[in-house]
Motif scaffolding. Structure first.
Motif, PDB file in Angstrom:
ATOM      1  N   ALA A   1      10.980  -5.643   7.563  1.00 55.20           N
ATOM      2  CA  ALA A   1      12.336  -5.519   6.995  1.00 55.20           C
ATOM      3  C   ALA A   1      12.582  -4.070   6.566  1.00 55.20           C
ATOM      4  CB  ALA A   1      12.499  -6.465   5.812  1.00 55.20           C
ATOM      5  N   GLY A   2      11.510  -3.461   6.002  1.00 54.97           N
ATOM      6  CA  GLY A   2      11.618  -2.045   5.579  1.00 54.97           C
ATOM      7  C   GLY A   2      11.883  -1.144   6.774  1.00 54.97           C
TER       8      GLY A   2
ATOM      9  N   GLY B   1       5.019   5.083   7.752  1.00 57.87           N
ATOM     10  CA  GLY B   1       4.093   4.537   6.745  1.00 57.87           C
ATOM     11  C   GLY B   1       3.899   3.045   6.916  1.00 57.87           C
ATOM     12  N   TYR B   2       5.052   2.337   7.053  1.00 54.51           N
ATOM     13  CA  TYR B   2       4.961   0.864   7.249  1.00 54.51           C
ATOM     14  C   TYR B   2       4.179   0.550   8.514  1.00 54.51           C
ATOM     15  CZ  TYR B   2       8.584  -0.009   3.684  1.00 54.51           C
ATOM     16  OH  TYR B   2       9.299  -0.099   2.529  1.00 54.51           O
ATOM     17  N   ALA B   3       4.484   1.253   9.584  1.00 53.04           N
ATOM     18  CA  ALA B   3       3.830   0.993  10.877  1.00 53.04           C
ATOM     19  C   ALA B   3       2.328   1.234  10.765  1.00 53.04           C
ATOM     20  CB  ALA B   3       4.437   1.897  11.952  1.00 53.04           C
ATOM     21  N   GLU B   4       1.943   2.284  10.041  1.00 51.22           N
ATOM     22  CA  GLU B   4       0.518   2.601   9.881  1.00 51.22           C
ATOM     23  C   GLU B   4      -0.206   1.475   9.142  1.00 51.22           C
ATOM     24  OE1 GLU B   4      -0.163   6.399   8.059  1.00 51.22           O
ATOM     25  OE2 GLU B   4      -2.324   6.112   8.145  1.00 51.22           O
ATOM     26  N   LEU B   5       0.469   0.952   8.085  1.00 47.06           N
ATOM     27  CA  LEU B   5      -0.154  -0.130   7.306  1.00 47.06           C
ATOM     28  C   LEU B   5      -0.377  -1.352   8.185  1.00 47.06           C
ATOM     29  CD1 LEU B   5       1.770   0.134   3.903  1.00 47.06           C
ATOM     30  CD2 LEU B   5      -0.644   0.595   4.308  1.00 47.06           C
ATOM     31  N   ILE B   6       0.649  -1.647   9.021  1.00 42.96           N
ATOM     32  CA  ILE B   6       0.512  -2.810   9.911  1.00 42.96           C
ATOM     33  C   ILE B   6      -0.588  -2.539  10.938  1.00 42.96           C
ATOM     34  CG2 ILE B   6       1.716  -4.251  11.629  1.00 42.96           C
ATOM     35  CD1 ILE B   6       4.339  -3.616  10.052  1.00 42.96           C
ATOM     36  N   GLU B   7      -0.581  -1.330  11.484  1.00 43.98           N
ATOM     37  CA  GLU B   7      -1.533  -0.944  12.540  1.00 43.98           C
ATOM     38  C   GLU B   7      -2.983  -1.030  12.059  1.00 43.98           C
ATOM     39  OE1 GLU B   7      -1.462   3.169  13.547  1.00 43.98           O
ATOM     40  OE2 GLU B   7      -2.011   2.816  15.628  1.00 43.98           O
ATOM     41  N   THR B   8      -3.236  -0.581  10.836  1.00 50.23           N
ATOM     42  CA  THR B   8      -4.619  -0.564  10.339  1.00 50.23           C
ATOM     43  C   THR B   8      -5.063  -1.943   9.831  1.00 50.23           C
ATOM     44  OG1 THR B   8      -3.767   0.188   8.227  1.00 50.23           O
ATOM     45  CG2 THR B   8      -4.671   1.874   9.677  1.00 50.23           C
ATOM     46  N   GLY B   9      -4.151  -2.918   9.869  1.00 49.08           N
ATOM     47  CA  GLY B   9      -4.483  -4.280   9.431  1.00 49.08           C
ATOM     48  C   GLY B   9      -4.577  -4.410   7.929  1.00 49.08           C
ATOM     49  N   MET B  10      -4.079  -3.424   7.223  1.00 52.31           N
ATOM     50  CA  MET B  10      -4.156  -3.463   5.761  1.00 52.31           C
ATOM     51  C   MET B  10      -3.096  -4.387   5.165  1.00 52.31           C
ATOM     52  SD  MET B  10      -4.926   0.467   4.939  1.00 52.31           S
ATOM     53  CE  MET B  10      -4.787   0.407   3.171  1.00 52.31           C
TER      54      MET B  10
ATOM     55  N   SER C   1      -1.047  -7.838   4.702  1.00 56.73           N
ATOM     56  CA  SER C   1      -1.236  -9.275   4.900  1.00 56.73           C
ATOM     57  C   SER C   1      -0.074  -9.793   5.741  1.00 56.73           C
ATOM     58  CB  SER C   1      -1.242  -9.979   3.528  1.00 56.73           C
ATOM     59  OG  SER C   1       0.051  -9.850   2.962  1.00 56.73           O
ATOM     60  N   GLU C   2      -0.175 -11.046   6.121  1.00 55.75           N
ATOM     61  CA  GLU C   2       0.866 -11.636   6.988  1.00 55.75           C
ATOM     62  C   GLU C   2       2.236 -11.605   6.293  1.00 55.75           C
ATOM     63  OE1 GLU C   2       1.024 -15.732   9.162  1.00 55.75           O
ATOM     64  OE2 GLU C   2      -0.953 -14.791   9.424  1.00 55.75           O
ATOM     65  N   LYS C   3       2.193 -11.847   4.972  1.00 52.87           N
ATOM     66  CA  LYS C   3       3.432 -11.845   4.173  1.00 52.87           C
ATOM     67  C   LYS C   3       4.022 -10.415   4.095  1.00 52.87           C
ATOM     68  CE  LYS C   3       4.638 -13.526  -0.282  1.00 52.87           C
ATOM     69  NZ  LYS C   3       4.004 -13.693  -1.581  1.00 52.87           N
ATOM     70  N   ASP C   4       3.076  -9.486   3.943  1.00 50.36           N
ATOM     71  CA  ASP C   4       3.515  -8.084   3.847  1.00 50.36           C
ATOM     72  C   ASP C   4       4.166  -7.611   5.138  1.00 50.36           C
ATOM     73  OD1 ASP C   4       2.740  -7.692   1.287  1.00 50.36           O
ATOM     74  OD2 ASP C   4       0.754  -6.865   1.780  1.00 50.36           O
ATOM     75  N   VAL C   5       3.611  -8.090   6.270  1.00 49.92           N
ATOM     76  CA  VAL C   5       4.127  -7.643   7.576  1.00 49.92           C
ATOM     77  C   VAL C   5       5.624  -7.929   7.662  1.00 49.92           C
ATOM     78  CG1 VAL C   5       4.046  -8.054  10.077  1.00 49.92           C
ATOM     79  CG2 VAL C   5       1.935  -7.827   8.780  1.00 49.92           C
ATOM     80  N   ILE C   6       6.019  -9.097   7.184  1.00 51.02           N
ATOM     81  CA  ILE C   6       7.446  -9.465   7.238  1.00 51.02           C
ATOM     82  C   ILE C   6       8.251  -8.488   6.364  1.00 51.02           C
ATOM     83  CG2 ILE C   6       9.130 -11.274   6.679  1.00 51.02           C
ATOM     84  CD1 ILE C   6       6.872 -13.306   7.363  1.00 51.02           C
TER      85      ILE C   6
END
Ligand code: ADP
Length: 445
Positions: free
Chosen positions: A260-261, A240-249, A251-256
């Motif tokens: 961690a997740g 789920g986390y990887a998908e969110l990062i992959e789709t660009g959804m 933010s930069e803060k969220d990516v960190i």
């Protein structure tokens, strides 16, 4: 088994029938012999009634036509009359057993085999006067001829009886084996009654083994299902986390945060896989165990130091007490045991709580003398374990509070590993716990 019992029955029946037939033939022949002798005795009575030698000779000559041989013998063995032979030519009869017996006891009898196997000669002798014995002889069937005459009927009887015993053996074997077959069919049913008392220990052993096999199979199935489920949760969140990062959804803060997740879930997976591998290793033989002299106090001290940070994070104080105690054990396993117990005591504690680890000798009197035990105690002032859960916490994946276990990085396998290690060291584990007050786990080594 059925065939063997069947065969045994038939063999026993054949032997019984054959020996019975033989016995009957012998008894029958003896009766026959007695009867012939009785008949001969009756003729002797006729001779006793004769007043003179002449009358004896006349009667003797008459009886010749009925196949009876009459001989009169004096005490010195001289034959003075024989209705079949010239008594002048006859040899002395003093050595004939029946004659001897008659002079001694009044009567004598004997059966002698004649020239042919089929016939025997029956001799009956009786004392007529003080110095005279009369002997009557008659040929009759020998035991062989009687036996050979009844052989055909014996064979038919034997065949009929064997056929009957075969049928009977078939039914009896079926009846004998049936309870065993029923037991095999109903191995799952805990039916205490068995037709064969002697088989009870054997049946109990088989039933226990069967139950163990079934239990192990279902445990393994449950374990696989649990492992798959436990693996699925962190993998789903990683995905789920990887998908969110992959789709660009994100933010930069969220990516960190998501990274961690992902790391957390990956660590969880790693711990789970490590614990699973460890459990399966412990499930196997003892080949990988290395027994050595271990200072339990030193091992406990190292463990307390290693967990100091974790204790601080949970705002729990951890302390060690006791003396240097030595045991023979596997170092890696003892470290794991200490780690799992202390880690649990920290994780299931309250803020400001305490964890006390103690290593000491406790002497218990054994029949063969005093045997000091090393006693390891891990006591905490944490949340405690309700009574109804206390027996089950050593099962794989059994957790009292699942969310607390997961949130503190638990896998539900720690105490299962501890239980294995304790068993491999022939040790004992005891638990005393009260909900809301704390837990004390004691390992007696
Ligand atoms: P986990 O990885 O979940 O801690 P364990 O096998 O180590 O699994 O323990 C099984 C369960 O026993 C835990 O989930 C917890 O509910 C309970 N438990 C173990 N140790 C303690 C303790 N010291 N205090 C309270 N509960 C405990």
């Amino acid at each position: 088994m059925k065939k063997k019992i069947n065969r045994m029955f038939v063999v026993i029946a054949s032997l019984a029938i054959l020996s019975t037939m033989l016995l009957i033939t012998l008894v029958y022949y003896d009766l026959f012999r007695q009867q012939v002798m009785e008949d001969l005795r009756a003729y002797v009575v006729l001779f006793e009634g004769c007043g003179s030698e002449n009358e004896i000779e006349q009667l003797g000559n008459r009886l010749e036509q009925y196949g009876m041989r009459i001989t009169v013998v004096l005490e010195d063995g001289t034959v003075i009359y024989d209705n079949e032979a010239d008594c002048g030519q006859m040899e002395n009869h003093s050595d004939r057993p029946e004659i001897k017996q008659a002079f001694l006891e009044g009567e004598g009898q004997i059966v002698r085999r004649s020239d042919t196997l089929a016939k025997s000669t029956f001799y009956f002798a009786a004392r007529l006067t003080e110095n005279k014995v009369i002997r009557i002889a008659k040929d009759a069937g020998s035991i062989y001829s009687i036996f050979s005459k009844v052989i055909p009927s014996l064979i038919i009887t034997f065949a009929v009886l064997i056929a009957l015993s075969m049928i009977l053996a078939h039914f009896l074997t079926g009846k004998l084996i049936r309870p065993i077959e029923q037991m095999a069919e109903n191995l799952d049913v805990n039916n205490d009654t068995t037709d064969y008392e002697e088989l009870t220990p054997f049946i109990e052993m088989i039933r226990k083994q069967h139950q163990d096999i079934v239990k192990n199979a279902s445990m393994r199935q449950e374990f696989t299902a649990n492992v798959s489920h436990e693996l699925k949760t962190p993998l789903t969140s990683i995905s789920g986390y990887a998908e969110l990062i992959e789709t660009g959804m994100a933010s930069e803060k969220d990516v960190i945060r998501f990274a961690a997740g992902i790391r957390n879930s990956a660590n969880r997976l790693l711990t789970l896989i490590n614990d699973t591998i460890r459990l399966s290793q412990l499930d196997g033989g003892e080949d990988d165990m290395v027994f050595e002299r271990l200072n339990m106090y030193e091992l406990a001290s190292e463990c307390v130091d290693a967990l100091a940070m974790s204790a601080k994070k949970h705002e729990v104080s951890i302390s060690l007490a006791g003396v240097e105690c030595y045991i023979e054990g596997d170092k890696q396993m003892m470290e794991e045991l200490l780690y799992n117990l202390c880690d649990n005591a920290i994780r299931y504690n309250n803020v400001g709580g305490k964890v006390e680890v103690k290593v000491e000798y406790e002497k218990s009197v054994q029949p063969g003398g005093e045997q000091p035990h090393v006693v390891l105690t891990v006591r905490d002032t944490g949340i405690g374990i309700p009574k109804e859960h206390q027996e089950r916490i050593f099962e794989r994946f059994y957790r009292v509070d699942k969310s607390r276990s997961k949130s503190t990085g638990g896998t539900g396998l720690g105490l299962a590993i501890v239980k294995h290690i304790v068993a491999k060291h022939n040790a004992k584990i005891q638990i005393v716990s009260e909900e809301g007050k704390g837990t004390e786990i004691t390992v007696i080594l």
